[in-house]
Scaffold this motif. Structure first.
Motif: not given
Length: 89
Positions: A36-37, A40, A43, A63, A65-68
């Motif tokens: 995940f790190d 992320l 992203r 970040l 939630g799951r959106e940037i």
């Protein structure tokens, strides 16, 4: 390894701004990065380049939630901890 420093140097040669390179290991706390790190980081890097290409300066990526999202720095000045309700999406 070390490509970040090379990229920072190349960017610094082309623009009239101070460029700094941050290595994840220098800022990370709490152990080895998870998938995940790493995803992320990719992203955030991709969205950072896109924001710069779109000339969306004066913002930071966050970040939510799951959106940037892009959060305007003016709305964050003086705030030490940002609540989700303070970020104008």
């Amino acid at each position: 390894g070390g490509v970040g420093y090379h990229v920072a140097h190349e960017i610094g040669e082309r623009i009239d701004l101070e460029i700094r390179c941050t290595v994840l290991g220098h800022t990370q706390r709490g152990g080895t990065p998870l998938v995940f790190d790493r995803v992320l980081g990719t992203r955030l890097g991709t969205d950072t380049v896109q924001a710069a290409a779109d000339k969306k300066f004066g913002n930071m990526l966050a970040l939510l939630g799951r959106e940037i999202i892009l959060a305007p720095l003016k709305s964050l000045a003086g705030i030490t901890r940002v609540g989700f309700h303070l970020i104008d999406n």
